[in-house]
Design a protein around this motif. Structure first.
Motif, PDB file in Angstrom:
ATOM      1  N   LYS A 139      16.591 -19.742  22.203  1.00  0.00           N
ATOM      2  CA  LYS A 139      17.724 -18.980  21.672  1.00  0.00           C
ATOM      3  C   LYS A 139      17.524 -17.486  21.894  1.00  0.00           C
ATOM      4  O   LYS A 139      18.454 -16.767  22.290  1.00  0.00           O
ATOM      5  CB  LYS A 139      17.889 -19.276  20.187  1.00  0.00           C
TER       6      LYS A 139
ATOM      7  N   ASP B  55      22.919 -19.677  28.448  1.00  0.00           N
ATOM      8  CA  ASP B  55      22.476 -20.340  27.219  1.00  0.00           C
ATOM      9  C   ASP B  55      21.237 -21.164  27.565  1.00  0.00           C
ATOM     10  O   ASP B  55      21.330 -22.253  28.127  1.00  0.00           O
ATOM     11  CB  ASP B  55      23.590 -21.242  26.673  1.00  0.00           C
TER      12      ASP B  55
ATOM     13  N   THR C  39      23.250 -15.335  23.008  1.00  0.00           N
ATOM     14  CA  THR C  39      22.871 -15.040  21.620  1.00  0.00           C
ATOM     15  C   THR C  39      23.319 -13.646  21.202  1.00  0.00           C
ATOM     16  O   THR C  39      23.608 -13.402  20.019  1.00  0.00           O
ATOM     17  CB  THR C  39      21.338 -15.164  21.460  1.00  0.00           C
TER      18      THR C  39
END
Length: 306
Positions: free
Chosen positions: A221, A198, A227
């Motif tokens: 992201k 992440d 994701t």
């Protein structure tokens, strides 16, 4: 008397002072032919690795740092070996394919070809370029599988730190393999050694990496393997990491989706030693990590290990 005649004949044939060219030249050519046949026969008995050692570094692209090194040992004629493709760490801006520790020898003994790759580093290449390099290197392996005794159906990605992130990103974000025309099952396993999953969480904790990823949270992201959980099947994954909340969260989310993701949490080894000591018996935790990697590979390629 017979010995004297033979000695005299040989002396006259090979004595440079009394060289009989009509006899010497055909004998010399015959001698060269015999030597050539003998050498060829000897080389035919060599393993393909010994022949291959003459050249083991290749470019998989035209840009600087798009190169890889192949480690092979003890192959038999016609044999194809599964592949561990190693992606070094270095914060996406440093590192080199030479940083492999004892891994090549260890995996060679287990029946693997070990390949260590470079990739374009920041600021020349961003994370998308780097992930693309991993996919292109995989395509090179597939395209050259017959030539270099590689099993194109058994490629495991192993990465440390930034390399672990890139290995995971290529496995979870479908666009990278699609760009090179490879199906997802080309990756039969991923070993992520303390690579962030992440990037939003990671960059908040280590702000210096804004120099690599910028300040846009949308980019963070998009660069996060987490994701893409749920968008496609995940290849078997082994994550090796010290205690980390974001990693634990990723593993729980993956398991909830039924994905084959496992976590080995370590406590003693440093960030660099987690990769540097694989294949050694330096200490108990190094052995534990090595055994976990071995078992993971064995589970996904049961006919490989001896």
């Amino acid at each position: 008397m017979t010995f004297f005649i033979k000695y005299k004949f040989c002396k006259e044939v090979f004595d440079l002072g009394k060289l009989n060219k009509k006899i010497f030249i055909p004998l010399f050519v015959l001698l060269l032919l015999v030597i050539s046949v003998g050498v060829f026969s000897m080389r035919a008995d060599y393993t393909s690795a010994e022949l291959f050692d003459a050249k083991h570094e290749f470019s998989y692209g035209e840009q600087a740092n798009q190169d890889l090194k192949i480690y092979q040992k003890g192959l038999k004629k016609g044999e194809k070996t599964p592949v561990v493709l190693y992606i070094h760490g270095g914060g996406w801006y440093a590192g080199d394919k030479a940083n492999v520790g004892k891994k090549p020898g260890y995996f060679n003994k287990k029946g693997y070809t070990f390949i260590s790759m470079n990739y374009r580093l920041s600021p020349v290449g961003n994370y998308e370029d780097q992930a693309s390099d991993v996919a292109v290197a995989m395509k090179w392996i597939v395209d050259h599988a017959d030539q270099y005794h590689l099993d194109a159906n058994q490629i495991t990605l192993m990465g440390h730190s930034a390399g672990g992130h890139l290995a995971s990103l290529v496995a979870l974000d479908p666009r990278y393999l699609k760009e090179v025309g490879l199906p997802l099952h080309t990756i039969c396993g991923v070993i992520n050694i303390e690579g962030p999953l992440d990037m939003s969480d990671f960059i908040k904790e280590v702000p210096k990496y804004k120099s690599v990823y910028g300040k846009n949270p949308n980019v963070w992201k998009a660069a996060s393997p987490s994701t893409y959980l749920g968008q496609q099947a995940v290849p078997p994954m082994l994550i090796i990491s010290r205690e980390d909340a974001a990693t634990t969260k990723f593993v729980k989310a993956a398991k909830k989706l039924g994905e084959p993701v496992d976590l080995l949490t370590t406590h003693e080894l440093s960030h660099s030693d987690l990769t540097g000591l694989i294949g050694t018996n330096e200490n108990a935790e190094a052995i534990q990590v090595t055994n976990a990697v071995t078992k993971f590979l064995q589970a996904n390629q049961p006919n490989t290990f001896k």
